[in-house]
Structure formats: C-alpha cells, structure tokens
Design a protein around this motif. Structure first.
Motif, short mmCIF file in Angstrom:
data_model
loop_
_atom_site.label_atom_id
_atom_site.label_comp_id
_atom_site.label_asym_id
_atom_site.label_seq_id
_atom_site.Cartn_x
_atom_site.Cartn_y
_atom_site.Cartn_z
N ASP A 53 0.81 -1.23 0.00
CA ASP A 53 0.00 0.00 0.00
C ASP A 53 0.84 1.27 0.00
OD1 ASP A 53 -2.19 -1.70 0.14
OD2 ASP A 53 -2.18 -1.68 2.33
N ARG A 64 -9.83 -2.71 6.18
CA ARG A 64 -9.33 -2.73 7.56
C ARG A 64 -8.47 -1.49 7.82
NH1 ARG A 64 -6.14 -8.33 7.73
NH2 ARG A 64 -5.81 -7.74 5.56
N GLY A 76 -4.60 -4.21 -3.82
CA GLY A 76 -5.59 -3.15 -4.00
C GLY A 76 -4.82 -1.89 -4.38
N HIS A 77 -4.82 -1.56 -5.65
CA HIS A 77 -4.04 -0.43 -6.15
C HIS A 77 -4.99 0.69 -6.54
CE1 HIS A 77 -0.54 -3.37 -7.25
NE2 HIS A 77 -0.85 -3.38 -5.97
N LYS A 99 1.93 2.05 -5.19
CA LYS A 99 2.49 1.48 -6.44
C LYS A 99 1.59 1.80 -7.63
CE LYS A 99 2.34 -2.55 -4.34
NZ LYS A 99 2.14 -2.14 -2.95
N VAL A 107 -0.95 -3.78 7.17
CA VAL A 107 -2.27 -4.35 7.48
C VAL A 107 -2.04 -5.81 7.86
CG1 VAL A 107 -4.68 -4.26 6.72
CG2 VAL A 107 -2.90 -3.34 5.25
N THR A 149 -6.00 -11.47 3.66
CA THR A 149 -7.12 -10.78 3.04
C THR A 149 -8.31 -11.72 2.86
OG1 THR A 149 -6.25 -11.35 0.86
CG2 THR A 149 -5.61 -9.20 1.75
N THR A 154 2.80 -12.78 2.59
CA THR A 154 1.91 -13.40 1.62
C THR A 154 2.61 -14.65 1.08
OG1 THR A 154 0.43 -12.94 -0.24
CG2 THR A 154 2.67 -12.04 -0.41
N ASN A 174 -5.58 -10.08 -3.78
CA ASN A 174 -5.22 -9.52 -2.46
C ASN A 174 -4.66 -8.10 -2.62
OD1 ASN A 174 -3.01 -10.67 -3.79
ND2 ASN A 174 -2.03 -11.43 -1.93
N GLN A 191 1.89 -6.26 -3.40
CA GLN A 191 2.40 -6.43 -2.04
C GLN A 191 3.74 -5.69 -1.91
OE1 GLN A 191 1.09 -9.70 -3.58
NE2 GLN A 191 -0.75 -8.64 -2.92
P1 IMO Z 1 -0.92 -4.20 -2.31
O1 IMO Z 1 -0.49 -4.74 -3.66
C1 IMO Z 1 -0.96 -4.64 2.02
C2 IMO Z 1 -1.03 -8.72 3.61
C3 IMO Z 1 -2.28 -9.11 4.36
C4 IMO Z 1 -1.69 -10.09 5.34
C5 IMO Z 1 -0.62 -10.80 4.54
C6 IMO Z 1 -1.08 -12.13 3.93
O2 IMO Z 1 -2.21 -3.46 -2.33
O3 IMO Z 1 0.20 -3.45 -1.67
P2 IMO Z 1 -2.71 -12.78 1.93
O4 IMO Z 1 -4.16 -12.52 1.74
O5 IMO Z 1 -1.84 -12.27 0.84
O6 IMO Z 1 -2.41 -14.22 2.25
O7 IMO Z 1 -2.32 -11.97 3.28
O8 IMO Z 1 -0.28 -9.91 3.48
N1 IMO Z 1 -1.26 -8.20 2.23
C7 IMO Z 1 -1.18 -6.91 1.90
N2 IMO Z 1 -0.99 -5.83 2.66
N3 IMO Z 1 -1.07 -4.52 0.69
C8 IMO Z 1 -1.23 -5.60 -0.11
O9 IMO Z 1 -1.22 -5.53 -1.45
C9 IMO Z 1 -1.34 -6.87 0.51
N4 IMO Z 1 -1.54 -8.12 0.04
C10 IMO Z 1 -1.47 -8.93 1.10
O10 IMO Z 1 -2.87 -8.00 4.99
O11 IMO Z 1 -1.04 -9.40 6.38
#
Ligand code: IMO
Ligand code: GDP
Ligand code: MG
Length: 429
Positions: free
Chosen positions: A21, A307, A48-49, A24, A277, A138, A243, A46, A228
C-alpha cells in the motif's frame, strides 16, 4: 517526467519496499501511457491499487493498473493466482466506470493457477483456527491456492480447455481438503461458477512468456507492476506474517518467465511513513492517538478489506533492506503531504540487538521483543504540498527530510508524491 522515463530504459519494475500500500498503482498509472505492456507477475486479488484522476477513483485488484490508458495491454503472468469470477467482476466494474475494451486488452498465462471459492473457505477457516496468532490475511484464498500449486495439485488456467478433467480436478481437490481439514466444501458450486465465465476467459489465455519475449525483442516497452511488498515476500519478508509468493524483484522473472537481464530498472515505492495491514512485527508502529491521526490524515484503510492500517514512523532499516535485496535503482517517495503539520518527525535509522547493530529486520518474536530502535528527529513543515511542482517548491524542512531519507536508505529518490491525484508527483533530475 520525460527525463525520468528516459533514464529508466525499456523494461521497468515497480515494487513495494515496506509492507504494501505504498502507492504502487499511482506511479504505474502515471507512467503507463508510455508503456505497451503492463504486467502482474505474482499475487492475485489480495492487491488493491488505487488511482485518483479527475476526481474519479479506481481500484485495481488482479488487473494491472496501467489499463486505465486505453493503448496499454495488461498481462497476468504464470506466477499469479486467478479467481476468474472475481476477475470478470473487476472487468465489469472498470467498464461501468467508463473504461473501454478491457477484456480485449488482457492476456492471461495458461500456467497461472485458478483460485476457487474452496481456497477462500480454507483461508478463512485456517485463520479462524489460528485465533490470536492469525496472519490477518485478506481471506482471498491466496495462501491455500499457492499451497496447492507447490503441492503440485493446483489447477491451472490451461485446465479450462478440458472441462471433464477440470471437473475431476476440482472434485479431487475438494475431497482432499475436506478430508484433511474436516470441513465441508462444494465442488459442484465451484465448477458451475467457473463454467459461467469460461467462454469469456478462454480467448484471453495464451503463453504470455512468448508475447513478452517477442515484445522485448521488438523494443516494445514493458512495465512490471509489483503487488504487495518486499517485507511481505514469502522468503524475504517477516515470515510467517507474509503473503505466499515472491513479491520482491525475483518474482518478476519467475512469475512472467522474463530473463533477469531483460529488466532495465527497478523503482521502489516507499511511503514517507510506514503502514502495515494484518499481523506481524512492526518496530516503528505508533499504537497511540498519533498513529490514529496519521491513519485519518493519510486515509489509511485497506483498499481490499477496508481494515484500518497500522501506522508508524518511517523505518530506514526496512527500506534499506528492500533497496539492497531487491536491487532497487531509485525510489518514489509517496504521501509526503500527509506529514504536513506534524511538529517533530521521527525516522528509525538503526536496530540494535544485544549490543549489535542488525542489517535487517528480525523475524523471531523473541528478537523483536528485545529490539532496540534508534531514532533521529526532524522538524516538520506547514503548507499545502500539492502546489509544489519541483523539489525547490517544497518547504525547506520537507526538502531536508527527503534528503535525510535518501541518505539513510542509500538510494536516490527520483519521484515524490505530494497528493492523491495522478498529477501530484514531483520528478527530480
Ligand atoms: P498491495 O499490492 C498490504 C497482507 C495481508 C496479510 C498478509 C497475507 O495493495 O500493496 P494474503 O491474503 O496475501 O495471504 O495476506 O499480506 N497483504 C497486503 N498488505 N497490501 C497488499 O497488497 C497486501 N496483500 C497482502 O494484509 O497481512
Ligand atoms: P498500492 O497498493 O501500493 O497501489 O497503494 P494503495 O492504493 O493500497 O494505497 C495507497 C493510497 O495512497 C491510495 O489511496 C493512493 O491514492 C494514495 N496515494 C498515493 N500516493 C499518494 C501521495 O503522494 N499523497 C497522498 N495524499 N495520497 C497518495
Ligand atoms: Mg494496496
């Protein structure tokens, strides 16, 4: 922007450096009209851009954010996990917002893995059983889908071409998981759901590696949109609070079949403070009213799960770690504007454990409890940064903060985010 783009070369990766987050999607969107292909190599919905342009908000989950520009082609690589039903819904939502020909502009790897509702059910159940030790996923089924992939029982997009075998595989996997976990799963519902979108997905399937290789041979421009971030990487992140894929630079090569030497430049995205998160270590977390204030000012609520994001000071150890281990060439510092009005801004510059300086964030609970963090303080600034068009337009204390971060992380900051809109970016020489 042109000078910045020229120094990047043809094939550019944009990667998160903290815990996701960082913004990107915003840089991907800002530069993508100058690229032919925008590719996702890892993860799934998972991500969210978020992009704001002309007052309109778009959130991209599985689809590459660069699709907002109608000349771009989106590639979803072999390293991703795809729920075709939610993919179709995401396309519909974008088309409802006025985006044209989305389906016609997307290519999906035959080797990407299919993600079903049973993966989501398992994700939620495993989190429930972990109780207070939960990862805080997520709940999009990402981990269980990658587990199937690694266990070599995964179902891939190419399986959509043989519906009899597809059905057998769904039934077999549901049987395996319901027996192992003692939960009820509904293979029939999953099969019917996927069949409802199969005809629309089939024409998008291809060997995306060949398309990219040929494109690069023809000097087309390719952008790799990271999802991520480095510290959520399954190998390099704060395991097990990560992740389930390689989201640092190596994931571009494995997740798209791109040879490492074809990547010209890697740009890291870094928030001017830190958010996370879900569970896991966060040494500079501000678990207090001030952390709440940053959350409100920065709108720090998950783009996927809504969240509240945990907020804290900038952690130079964490970002330096991503710079070194992903081999980043330069940084886009985002959300500098959110720190406006903060009287004293802190930056973690060193971690000490048992009298020794650490190069990287420890992953064991014991080490994190004993971790001593060294901070440096910087005076804040006032004023609306989104009016700034060049580095020199920023208040002197904001300039000093940026220069200090640059030296702590040992990487040039080439772009600074000063507001939410697509155009609120300052490019540095
Ligand atoms: P973007 O691309 C922030 C976090 C989840 C959790 C951990 C595992 O928007 O930056 P998962 O569902 O992947 O098995 O969750 O990773 N997580 C992210 N946190 N931004 C994301 O994506 C995330 N994708 C997964 O909150 O802690
Ligand atoms: P991503 O997952 O890395 O693409 O980031 P997210 O979209 O999840 O979260 C970043 C949020 O910050 C989004 O709402 C962006 O619109 C917003 N954002 C990005 N850069 C800036 C910036 O420089 N200033 C402000 N105020 N908001 C920004
Ligand atoms: Mg996000």
């Amino acid at each position: 922007m042109q000078d910045f783009l020229q120094t990047l070369g043809s094939n550019v990766g944009i990667l998160g450096t903290q815990w996701g987050d960082e913004g990107k999607g915003k840089l991907v969107d800002a530069v993508s009209e100058h690229f032919d292909f925008i590719c996702r190599s890892t993860g799934g919905a998972n991500a969210g851009h978020t992009i704001y342009t002309n007052g309109q908000k778009f959130v991209f989950n599985l689809l590459p954010s660069g699709l907002l520009h109608e000349s771009t082609i989106g590639v979803i690589g072999n390293g991703t996990v795809i729920d075709p039903v939610s993919f179709r819904a995401e396309v519909a939502q974008l088309e409802d917002s006025g985006l044209k020909n989305v389906l016609e502009r997307v290519k999906i790897s035959l080797h990407a893995h299919l993600l079903f509702d049973y993966h989501k059910a398992i994700d939620a159940e495993l989190e429930r059983r972990k109780g207070k030790d939960k990862i805080g996923t997520t709940c999009k089924g990402i981990g269980p889908c990658y587990e199937d992939k690694i266990a070599r029982r995964g179902i891939r997009c190419e399986d959509l071409l043989d519906t009899e075998l597809l059905k057998e595989k769904i039934i077999a996997n549901c049987k395996f998981h319901s027996e192992t976990l003692n939960i009820e799963l509904d293979p029939e519902a999953d099969y019917n759901k996927i069949m409802s979108v199969r005809e629309e997905i089939k024409p998008l399937l291809c060997d995306t590696r060949i398309i990219l290789l040929d494109a690069m041979r023809q000097n087309k421009k390719v952008l790799f949109e990271g999802a991520q971030a480095h510290h959520l990487d399954i190998d390099h992140g704060t395991y097990p609070f990560v992740t389930s894929s390689n989201v640092s630079s190596g994931g571009i090569c494995t997740g798209l079949g791109v040879p490492p030497k074809k990547i010209s430049t890697l740009v890291g995205i870094t928030k001017a403070y830190t958010t996370r998160v879900g569970s896991g270590p966060f040494p500079t977390e501000l678990d207090d009213a001030f952390g709440d204030e940053i959350r409100e000012k920065g709108g720090e609520y998950g783009a996927v799960t809504k969240r509240p994001r945990r907020c804290g000071w900038f952690d130079a150890v964490v970002v330096r770690n991503a710079v070194e281990f992903s081999g980043l060439d330069c940084i886009n510092l985002t959300k500098l504007d959110v720190l406006t009005g903060v009287k004293e801004i802190k930056v973690a510059t060193k971690y000490m454990l048992d009298g020794q300086e650490l190069r990287t964030i420890p992953t064991t609970r014991k080490a994190n409890l004993k971790l001593e963090i060294k901070y440096e303080s910087f005076p804040g600034w006032e004023g609306n940064l989104s009016q700034a068009k060049s580095f020199g337009d920023l208040p002197p204390n904001a300039q000093k903060y940026v220069k200090a971060l640059e030296s702590f992380i040992n990487c040039p900051i080439r772009v600074i985010g000063v507001g939410m809109d697509r155009n609120d970016l300052i490019y540095l020489p």
